[in-house]
Write an enzyme that holds these catalytic residues in place. Structure first.
Site, PDB file in Angstrom:
ATOM      1  N   TYR A   1       0.826  -1.211   0.000  1.00  0.00           N
ATOM      2  CA  TYR A   1       0.000   0.000   0.000  1.00  0.00           C
ATOM      3  C   TYR A   1       0.857   1.257   0.000  1.00  0.00           C
ATOM      4  O   TYR A   1       0.659   2.164  -0.816  1.00  0.00           O
ATOM      5  CB  TYR A   1      -0.919  -0.014   1.226  1.00  0.00           C
ATOM      6  CG  TYR A   1      -1.718   1.258   1.411  1.00  0.00           C
ATOM      7  CD1 TYR A   1      -2.962   1.412   0.805  1.00  0.00           C
ATOM      8  CD2 TYR A   1      -1.225   2.302   2.190  1.00  0.00           C
ATOM      9  CE1 TYR A   1      -3.692   2.579   0.970  1.00  0.00           C
ATOM     10  CE2 TYR A   1      -1.945   3.477   2.355  1.00  0.00           C
ATOM     11  CZ  TYR A   1      -3.173   3.606   1.746  1.00  0.00           C
ATOM     12  OH  TYR A   1      -3.895   4.771   1.900  1.00  0.00           O
TER      13      TYR A   1
ATOM     14  N   ASP B   1       1.148   6.980  10.486  1.00  0.00           N
ATOM     15  CA  ASP B   1       2.065   5.897  10.836  1.00  0.00           C
ATOM     16  C   ASP B   1       3.461   6.110  10.252  1.00  0.00           C
ATOM     17  O   ASP B   1       4.407   5.422  10.619  1.00  0.00           O
ATOM     18  CB  ASP B   1       1.515   4.540  10.373  1.00  0.00           C
ATOM     19  CG  ASP B   1       1.065   4.543   8.916  1.00  0.00           C
ATOM     20  OD1 ASP B   1       1.838   5.036   8.061  1.00  0.00           O
ATOM     21  OD2 ASP B   1      -0.044   4.077   8.631  1.00  0.00           O
TER      22      ASP B   1
ATOM     23  N   ASP C   1      -3.389   9.844   2.373  1.00  0.00           N
ATOM     24  CA  ASP C   1      -3.381   8.515   2.996  1.00  0.00           C
ATOM     25  C   ASP C   1      -4.404   8.517   4.115  1.00  0.00           C
ATOM     26  O   ASP C   1      -4.084   8.779   5.274  1.00  0.00           O
ATOM     27  CB  ASP C   1      -1.977   8.196   3.527  1.00  0.00           C
ATOM     28  CG  ASP C   1      -1.923   6.851   4.236  1.00  0.00           C
ATOM     29  OD1 ASP C   1      -2.819   6.021   3.999  1.00  0.00           O
ATOM     30  OD2 ASP C   1      -0.987   6.638   5.030  1.00  0.00           O
TER      31      ASP C   1
ATOM     32  N   TYR D   1      -6.278  -6.217   3.903  1.00  0.00           N
ATOM     33  CA  TYR D   1      -7.346  -5.246   3.704  1.00  0.00           C
ATOM     34  C   TYR D   1      -8.602  -5.984   3.248  1.00  0.00           C
ATOM     35  O   TYR D   1      -8.515  -7.123   2.760  1.00  0.00           O
ATOM     36  CB  TYR D   1      -6.945  -4.208   2.665  1.00  0.00           C
ATOM     37  CG  TYR D   1      -6.025  -3.131   3.186  1.00  0.00           C
ATOM     38  CD1 TYR D   1      -5.678  -3.054   4.540  1.00  0.00           C
ATOM     39  CD2 TYR D   1      -5.492  -2.181   2.332  1.00  0.00           C
ATOM     40  CE1 TYR D   1      -4.834  -2.083   5.008  1.00  0.00           C
ATOM     41  CE2 TYR D   1      -4.633  -1.190   2.797  1.00  0.00           C
ATOM     42  CZ  TYR D   1      -4.314  -1.145   4.138  1.00  0.00           C
ATOM     43  OH  TYR D   1      -3.474  -0.161   4.602  1.00  0.00           O
TER      44      TYR D   1
END
Length: 288
Positions: free
Chosen positions: A67, A92, A161, A229
């Protein structure tokens, strides 16, 4: 709802009713509610460390690179000179980590609304939070909407994001958000945003792409594989102000040796081209 039972975590969400994804938990490393969301970090035997926000998996140590690399390098490699990049979200640190790897990027500005996500990621997810250590990065804690209102025609590439479109992230999937990004771009600028999975969220994919097409002369949906996901697939909408750009054919192409030296594990030129190849049933929907 208690999502942790007998050392197993189960993810469920209104966006994909009737199905869950579960993993075994070795240890709960963090469990705290910030001003914006519930933040949890798990250590697992099969996925490594896992970040969960409001009960929804955001990234796992096993597959996060797919990703992060794709949302970063798809737009970066389509721009002829992506010197200044804005990241909205990405608390993150994973997107910042990979954007900094692109040799043409000189300056990265990141706006993340939840300082606690940054703090927790630095403590428990150092393999991603290393992105915050880049000398190219300037980090702001605040609202991406408000930030862009005050920064017009400033960025070559804007990467969003975001978490899934429930709660506060809903606003990042609306047309006014794409219009705002457009105003913050330099001429020929490019945007890339998380846009959901076509397996369970076809309406989201169609609407997000439509909003992007309404604002940008060139726009497309690209896809990547992320096993943890929903449905194992996630997509991105990419829009460019350059009417002559071919999103499917990157202008920046790297040899396998260069890819290895940049420590990329998923992205390469062939993967870039393949990302825009979609199943027939998806093409029927989004090209209609």
């Amino acid at each position: 709802m208690d999502t942790l039972k007998k050392n197993w975590f189960s993810e469920s969400c209104e966006l994909w009713p009737g199905s869950t994804f579960s993993f075994e938990v070795k240890e709960v490393l963090h469990d705290e509610r910030s001003d914006f969301q519930l933040i949890q970090v798990y250590d697992t035997p099969s996925l490594g460390r896992v970040l969960v926000l409001d009960g929804i998996i955001q990234c796992t140590q096993k597959d996060e690179f797919s990703y992060q690399e794709m949302i970063s390098f798809l737009p970066l490699c389509c721009h002829r000179n992506p010197e200044k990049v804005l990241i909205v979200g990405g608390g993150d640190g994973g997107v910042a980590r990979d954007v900094a790897k692109h040799p043409q990027v000189k300056e990265i500005v990141q706006v993340e609304i939840d300082a606690k996500v940054i703090e927790v990621s630095k403590k428990y997810l150092p393999f991603m939070a290393v992105g915050f250590e880049s000398k190219k990065l300037t980090l702001h804690v605040g609202d991406g909407f408000e930030f862009m209102k005050n920064h017009s025609k400033e960025f070559d590439v804007i990467i969003t994001d975001s978490s899934d479109p429930v709660g506060p992230a809903v606003n990042l999937f609306q047309e006014n958000y794409f219009a705002l990004m457009k105003s913050a771009l330099k001429p020929n600028g490019i945007v890339c945003s998380q846009a959901g999975t076509y397996w369970d969220s076809m309406e989201l994919v169609k609407n997000t792409l439509r909003f992007c097409k309404n604002q940008f002369p060139v726009a497309a949906y690209a896809s990547t594989s992320v096993p943890t996901y929903p449905c194992g697939q996630i997509g991105f909408v990419i829009g460019s102000l350059d009417a002559n750009v071919d999103l499917k054919n990157p202008v920046s192409r790297f040899t396998l040796e260069q890819i290895k030296n940049m420590d990329l594990k998923y992205y390469n030129t062939d993967i870039h081209k393949a990302a825009f190849a979609l199943p027939a049933f998806v093409s029927y929907e989004i090209d209609a």
